[in-house]
Enzyme design. Structure first.
Site, mmCIF file in Angstrom:
data_model
loop_
_atom_site.group_PDB
_atom_site.id
_atom_site.type_symbol
_atom_site.label_atom_id
_atom_site.label_comp_id
_atom_site.label_asym_id
_atom_site.label_seq_id
_atom_site.Cartn_x
_atom_site.Cartn_y
_atom_site.Cartn_z
ATOM 1 N N CYS A 1 1.999 82.248 -72.987
ATOM 2 C CA CYS A 1 0.826 83.699 -73.174
ATOM 3 C C CYS A 1 -0.047 82.370 -73.001
ATOM 4 O O CYS A 1 -0.993 82.490 -73.790
ATOM 5 C CB CYS A 1 0.818 83.735 -74.788
ATOM 6 S SG CYS A 1 1.031 82.322 -76.343
ATOM 7 N N HIS B 1 -13.557 77.870 -76.222
ATOM 8 C CA HIS B 1 -13.835 78.966 -77.678
ATOM 9 C C HIS B 1 -14.646 80.143 -76.552
ATOM 10 O O HIS B 1 -14.248 81.419 -76.504
ATOM 11 C CB HIS B 1 -14.995 78.506 -78.231
ATOM 12 C CG HIS B 1 -14.926 79.970 -79.425
ATOM 13 N ND1 HIS B 1 -16.304 80.674 -79.470
ATOM 14 C CD2 HIS B 1 -14.607 80.694 -80.229
ATOM 15 C CE1 HIS B 1 -16.604 81.966 -79.758
ATOM 16 N NE2 HIS B 1 -15.187 81.538 -81.135
#
Length: 802
Positions: free
Chosen positions: A757, A426
């Site tokens: 991606c 994260h």
């Protein structure tokens, strides 16, 4: 003897009259003549010409005194400037207005009273003959007098207006801009007051003032008279409208932000000599927007017409800075000023920044480098969410690890350092998106770095990120990219933060390959969608109250979610319009959903959420289907109501073909039918089964986006969040590369788009080369690696054609 005419009515003026009446009045006259027929409301009025200013000073023989006051001025001596400016103002204020000039002013005032009524109040506004030019705005340098009533008050305001040509700030500004005090003159505009004291007013621009992005109208507003917004004395509401889709007939507000609006300027009650005063706004006023959507769209229409009117001969729009006011008596919106925007529109050129460490120091901790920047600041160790309130803008965030609810603090950090996490955790993902350097997985950052100490965080030295003691010197080298070529392989961007979208759009790109919903939900919505729909199931009274507060200004909690999510996604879609923007539907894991407000009452405890209840499996499950319906309603609004048909939707973590069929059928029920209104739906190709059964998946989706992070994890059987086996996580493994190649070939065999991606091409040049070699259609990169990777792709394509 014929008396000279010192009055010009707005309907007698055009933009060519700046030497006679200054920029403000010339623009008002131009608009009154040319734009009133197009439906734009401009209050009528007249200008006292700049000749009148010179006439007043000539008759009083004031020039000699002004030269004595100003010729020896030292502008850098604040006290000297203040003393001499006061002398100059006193000289001008003492100069009597000649009788013939007074007669003309009062006759024009009487004529304006005939048009608007005896009770007319006027605004008396300065208009310097060198102001509102494309390169120097002079905005706010002279004074404005509002709510002026009666002949004597009007003449007094005119004298003060003339004198305000020599305020401290006006003198200093002219010196900085290289203007001669004695070649300038001041015209005065006298116009009907719009009764915005009873409603609202503000400023709008025909571009985004932060980034220079020109496809939006940016509107700010607050209650009361406009001076507070113009001067920055109040935190206003903000609105954006997207120009291209507005021109196509889509009437929707792109994005809105509620301002504090703590005060408002109103007419004085007559007990003081001041014609206006500020009062505190009510809690109810602060809690709602000062404009409704219909008003915002009317202003956007005005802005487009004004910008078009002022466009150059080649038809290039000229960015404009406009003031608006809403009359509380007639309910109508008026434009009270328009001038060229003079800051952002002067910037040009695309420049690459490269950071180079100059100083030397002791590296306290090392870890994975994220990004390529260097930052300095005060180390602030945060051990739990409760401490986030003590974090200050510019501090370096030192933490064990981060979660989505830390993102508000991450946005204001100069750098981020964590003990745990790999390159796809994260903290790494968010820091890349924010353009903030981060050093991840240091193991001992929170115990080794001293809280409150000065540190330098460097990600400019290769894969190893370093945190140094002290504040080390560094350089930022810039490169002009205006001549950068365009590769055949489409270079797209990964983005999730709408606030960065306009600025990021200036990078060379072919659109957005991955727009993530998660940041928008965490940052703008903050609550679990099921908790919003079913607050009665939230068993904590404090959490229920927080949910009620979040949604208090919306008709329903569902409308709150739909509006916030659609605004966030539409901002990204508008920034890159009409290029494709691939929006991935929500892909939180259960432990991440649980951290949202009210989320713990709706989520399950899972041993390994990474391969648990996430992505497509949630969308039709009774535990989340209602939440997914809200996501779909938001996306329908973005595409259909807002007209952003460049949005392509993407389903993450779709394990099986039957699951794909169920999700697509449910989306069609919700009004998002593949193929209808040009809707394309992609699927993430991140599970080996997606590759193995790609021919089957191709029957149901328009394209594939390879998620190299999860595909590597599931091909190699490595938990990418586990520090113990982190060394085994490598997208360059031969098996992973074979999986990617099979996916590309399978998609092309079925005439489907195939992009990637994941993190691989951003981190490893050899992976970017490999993707070009196998013929991938697009790669979606983090903004900080676009330029470097684009150059590599160009070189690889050249090599393959030789």
């Amino acid at each position: 003897m014929t008396t000279h005419n010192y009055i010009r009515w707005f309907n007698e003026l055009t933009i060519d009259d700046i030497p006679l009446v200054g920029g403000k009045n010339a623009s008002l006259g131009e608009m009154y003549q040319e734009l009133t027929p197009q439906g734009i409301l401009i209050p009528n009025g007249f200008a006292i010409t700049a000749e009148a200013y010179r006439y007043v000073l000539d008759k009083a023989d004031a020039w000699t005194g002004l030269h004595q006051a100003l010729d020896a001025l030292n502008p850098d001596d604040v006290n000297d400037l203040a003393k001499r400016a006061l002398q100059a103002r006193e000289i001008i204020y003492a100069a009597p207005l000649p009788t013939d000039l007074v007669t003309q002013i009062l006759a024009a005032y009487a004529q304006l009273q005939q048009q608007y009524g005896e009770d007319l109040s006027v605004a008396v506004r300065s208009s310097a003959t060198a102001e509102d030019l494309p390169t120097a705005s002079f905005a706010g340098q002279q004074d404005t007098y509002l709510n002026i009533r009666g002949e004597q008050a009007l003449l007094e305001a005119c004298k003060r207006c003339f004198a305000s040509l020599f305020t401290d700030r006006a003198i200093h500004y002219r010196i900085d801009q290289g203007f001669d005090h004695f070649k300038l003159a001041l015209s005065i505009g006298i116009m009907k007051m719009v009764r915005s004291d009873l409603d609202a007013s503000g400023v709008m621009f025909s571009l985004d003032t932060e980034s220079g992005f020109s496809d939006v109208v940016f509107i700010t507003g607050a209650y009361g008279l406009g001076e507070n917004v113009v001067q920055g004395a109040v935190d206003p509401d903000e609105f954006y409208v997207h120009k291209p889709t507005f021109r196509q007939g889509h009437r929707a507000v792109l994005k809105r932000t509620l301002g504090a609006k703590k005060i408002k300027m109103v007419y004085s009650d007559g007990r003081t000599c001041e014609p206006t005063r500020n009062i505190v706004t009510s809690e109810e006023e602060r809690g709602r927007f000062c404009l409704d959507d219909a008003d915002v769209l009317t202003l956007a229409d005005y802005a487009l017409k004004i910008e078009q009117h002022y466009s150059d001969k080649a038809g290039h729009a000229k960015p404009m800075d406009m003031e608006w006011a809403k009359d509380g008596l007639d309910g109508k919106l008026y434009i009270v000023q328009a001038r060229p925007e003079t800051v952002v529109s002067q910037l040009s050129g695309m420049v690459l920044e490269q950071y180079v460490l100059k100083g030397q120091g002791k590296a306290i901790v090392t870890g994975h480098a994220v990004g390529s920047k260097i930052a300095t600041g005060t180390a602030r160790i945060i051990e739990h969410v409760g401490q986030l309130g003590s974090f200050k803008a510019g501090d370096v965030l030192i933490a064990d690890m981060t979660t989505p609810d830390w993102e508000p603090v991450m946005k204001i950090a100069s750098a981020i350092v964590t003990n745990r996490g790999g390159r796809t955790c994260h903290a790494a993902i968010i820091s890349r998106e924010l353009g903030v350097p981060a050093v991840i997985g240091c193991d001992n950052a929170t115990t080794t770095i001293k809280d409150g100490s000065a540190v330098t965080v460097s990600c400019a030295e290769g894969d190893n990120g370093k945190v140094y003691e002290g504040l080390l010197a560094f350089d930022i080298q810039t490169t002009d990219l205006s001549g950068l070529q365009h590769p055949n392989t489409h270079i797209m961007l990964n983005i999730g933060n709408p606030e960065l979208a306009f600025k990021t759009s200036f990078l060379p790109n072919d659109g957005v390959g991955l727009a993530r919903m998660e940041f928008i939900i965490t940052e703008y919505i903050k609550a679990h969608p099921m908790a919003l729909l079913h607050p009665e199931r939230v068993q904590d009274a404090d959490e229920r109250e927080q949910l009620a507060q979040l949604t208090r200004n919306h008709a329903t909690a569902a409308e709150f979610f739909i509006q916030k999510l659609s605004e966030g996604v539409s901002t990204i879609a508008a920034a890159f319009y009409p290029k494709p923007v691939v929006v991935r539907m929500s892909d939180f894991k259960t432990n991440e959903y649980a951290t949202l407000l009210g989320g713990r009452w709706f989520e399950f405890d899972e041993e390994n959420p990474m391969i648990g209840f996430r992505g497509a499996s949630r969308y039709t499950h009774q535990a989340y289907a209602e939440g997914f319906a809200l996501e779909c309603a938001a996306m329908k609004r973005v595409r259909e109501d807002m007209g952003l048909s460049n949005v392509i939707l993407m389903i993450p973590f779709c394990r099986r073909v039957d699951e794909a069929k169920r999700v697509l059928a449910y989306m069609a029920e919700l009004g998002l039918e593949r193929g209808k209104n040009g809707l394309q739906i992609y699927v993430m190709c991140e599970i080996p089964n997606n590759v193995i059964l790609i021919d089957e998946f191709s029957k149901h989706f328009d394209g594939f986006s390879i998620g190299s992070n999860d595909l590597t994890q599931l091909t190699l059987g490595v938990d990418r969040d586990s520090a113990i086996v982190a060394e085994d996580f490598d997208e360059r493994d031969a098996g992973v590369k074979m999986m990617i190649k099979m996916a590309v070939e399978g998609a092309h065999r079925n005439h489907r788009h195939c992009g990637l991606c994941g993190q691989a091409p951003s981190d490893y040049p050899e992976m970017a080369e490999y993707l070009v070699e196998i013929g991938i259609d697009s790669m979606s990169l983090n903004p900080d690696t676009v330029l470097k990777t684009t150059q590599l792709v160009l070189e690889t394509e050249l090599r393959l054609t030789q």
